[in-house]
Design a protein around this motif. Structure first.
Motif, short mmCIF file in Angstrom:
data_model
loop_
_atom_site.label_atom_id
_atom_site.label_comp_id
_atom_site.label_asym_id
_atom_site.label_seq_id
_atom_site.Cartn_x
_atom_site.Cartn_y
_atom_site.Cartn_z
N GLN A 38 -5.58 1.17 0.03
CA GLN A 38 -5.07 2.26 -0.78
C GLN A 38 -6.24 3.17 -1.08
O GLN A 38 -7.32 2.68 -1.43
N ILE A 43 0.87 -1.18 0.00
CA ILE A 43 0.00 0.00 0.00
C ILE A 43 0.91 1.23 0.00
O ILE A 43 1.78 1.35 0.87
N LYS A 90 -7.65 5.80 -3.57
CA LYS A 90 -7.30 6.11 -4.95
C LYS A 90 -7.93 7.43 -5.41
O LYS A 90 -9.13 7.66 -5.25
N ALA A 131 -3.59 6.53 2.26
CA ALA A 131 -3.98 5.23 2.82
C ALA A 131 -4.91 5.36 4.02
O ALA A 131 -4.89 6.37 4.74
#
Ligand code: FRU
Length: 534
Positions: A530, A403, A532, A408
């Motif tokens: 993660q 990650i 995005k 995060a």
């Protein structure tokens, strides 16, 4: 967002500098070779999912309201420089409080002064009479700060004024009879936050003065009556009270209704500089009376919206639909101790992630908890999960292959707490590190950013470890860690203790480790996503 990597060439610096900052002073042998290293700067420091102004200076969030599918965020803005200056209201919109789109400047300073902090309300019943042709007026209530008066040494240079918009906050007309509240001879007299009080069918305004909050009421947003004061001698008073907020909340899932007063102050925050405390109580339409536990609240009390150094002037969104029912909050992610010196140039300051507030009763005491808004979860992409990890010494948990640690969300759980220190460490290969965690022997959370990259732009940035009391008494510890490019937001125990801090590492974080400082333990669960963004 576009990233610019600046190439800095260091001449004749010991090579070891580039592998470990700690070793830099130990290797005294002169080196003649040229080495180069790319360090993060400016656009690299720009967060991925926290609001920042495209250019130049920003401080407090202002005028937050929801209307027609959009969350509006206005902000203290100086569009011409990267330090504080003549204040405008900048504007941004979002449909989820996470991805923001900056709009043209909403309100400009004029001959009456700078446009200081304030709020905005959706005047659905057109109580102000500003509505035309069936268009709902949005009314902004702000402080005029007259710099000429301040310079002359007057004390009455701040007053309250209003403006309205008939196009959902894009353009504003200032009311011709401003100010609506003249200065009564009080030097610090600012930051009006207005809320519709459906219980007493009136608008309520809270306003901060140096040492107390003033309460006003109105039927039409133009004529205001001063009703009461609160706060002299109660709570933290290490500086000027600023940016209050006042609203009703139900206690947990019950029908018990209480009123919450949020009150920022600067300096005098829990870990120094700017900070935001809160009070819970009852309101009869005129006067706020704190609950028993807060009646004689001293300076060093545990009722803070956030214990970290970087969450200031936060307030809640107006006009959240009743069926949604959430209390949504966001603050300025900086601190007046160093906000104007942080190592970014083209832009300065970000907002915190938007948070949902809850009022809970814990062991007979009222507390506010906060968690990131659930909308953030729709940005989750890659997931990493592990369980029952034995932590012995320094144990790597996540690296950037799993990650990337600049965007995060990480959740963890540790059960059966022992009297010891549970320390997380974000690090990169040049030896920079950010330490944070929990010490169960003194029931304190902490963040130590003293080695987290650039710190020497201000004495007050990292000279002390920030701490926070544990509010929960549970035997298990859970936490949500939100990491962006230059910030960490820690929500411990379901958000009962929150800490937010910024940092400026020269290189991206590569590893998250957990350390057992005095004897091994088990990390029961870790779940990382993660986040995005484009
Ligand atoms: C808080 C504050 C407010 C004021 C504004 C000026 O950060 O000092 O009290 O209205 O900033 O920019």
């Amino acid at each position: 967002m576009k990233k610019i990597i600046y190439l800095i060439v260091y001449m004749a610096i010991p090579v070891s500098f580039f592998t470990s900052c700690k070793d830099a002073t130990e290797n005294t042998e002169p080196q003649t070779e040229t080495a180069s290293v790319e360090v993060q700067k400016d656009e690299d420091f720009r967060p991925n999912f926290h609001f920042t102004p495209e250019k130049n200076w920003m401080n407090d969030p202002n005028g937050m309201f929801y209307f027609n599918g959009y969350f509006h965020l206005f902000f203290q803005h100086y569009p011409d420089d990267n330090v504080w200056g003549p204040m405008h209201w900048g504007h941004a919109i979002s449909n989820d409080m996470i991805s923001w789109k900056e709009q043209p400047i909403a309100i400009y300073p004029d001959e009456k002064g700078y446009i200081f902090s304030g709020s905005a309300v959706v005047d659905k019943n057109n109580t102000s009479g500003f509505g035309k042709n069936g268009k709902t007026p949005i009314v902004a209530i702000f402080t005029y700060h007259d710099p000429k008066g301040e310079k002359k040494g007057d004390i009455d240079y701040q007053s309250q004024a209003i403006a309205y918009s008939l196009d959902e906050g894009q353009t504003w007309t200032k009311y011709e009879s401003n100010p609506v509240i003249e200065n009564p001879g009080i030097k610090d007299f600012r930051d009006p936050k207005v809320t519709w009080d459906g219980i007493h069918q009136q608008w309520i305004m809270v306003l901060a003065t140096y040492e107390k909050t003033l309460f006003y009421t109105s039927k039409d947003l133009k004529n205001w009556t001063r009703q009461s004061d609160f706060g002299e001698g109660i709570g933290a008073h290490g500086g000027v009270w600023e940016c209050p907020d006042f609203f009703p909340m139900y206690v947990g899932d019950t029908n018990e209704l209480k009123w919450v007063l949020i009150q920022s102050l600067n300096p005098g925050g829990y870990n120094g500089g700017s900070g935001t405390q809160y009070f819970v109580g009852d309101f009869d339409g005129k006067t706020f009376t704190p609950v028993e536990q807060m009646k004689d609240l001293g300076e060093k009390h545990p009722y803070w919206m956030d214990f970290g150094k970087d969450n200031y002037a936060g307030v809640t969104w107006a006009n959240i639909p009743e069926e949604n029912g959430r209390t949504l909050f966001l603050g300025w992610m900086s601190n007046w101790q160093y906000a104007q010196k942080v190592p970014t140039e083209t832009w300065r300051s970000a907002m915190t992630v938007a948070r949902e507030l809850k009022l809970e009763k814990l062991d007979g005491k009222y507390i506010i908890s906060s968690v990131p808004v659930q909308e953030l979860q729709s940005y989750r992409s890659k997931k990493y999960k592990d369980q029952n990890i034995q932590i012995d010494g320094l144990t790597k948990i996540i690296d950037s292959e799993k990650i990337a640690l600049n965007s995060a969300e990480i959740r963890f759980e540790i059960s059966d707490l022992k009297e010891k220190k549970y320390q997380f460490k974000l690090s990169n290969s040049t030896g920079e590190e950010l330490l944070f965690g929990y010490d169960h022997s003194d029931k304190e959370f902490f963040i130590n950013r003293s080695k987290a990259g650039q710190v020497d732009f201000s004495e007050e940035f990292a000279s002390k470890i920030s701490t926070a009391p544990r509010i929960s008494t549970a035997e298990n510890l859970d936490g949500t860690i939100i990491i962006d490019q230059t910030s960490i937001e820690l929500f411990f125990d379901g958000g009962k203790t929150v800490m937010t801090e910024i940092f400026f590492p020269n290189h991206p974080w590569e590893t998250l480790s957990l350390q057992s400082v005095d004897g091994s333990f088990t990390l029961n669960e870790i779940e990382a996503y993660q986040l995005k963004f484009n």
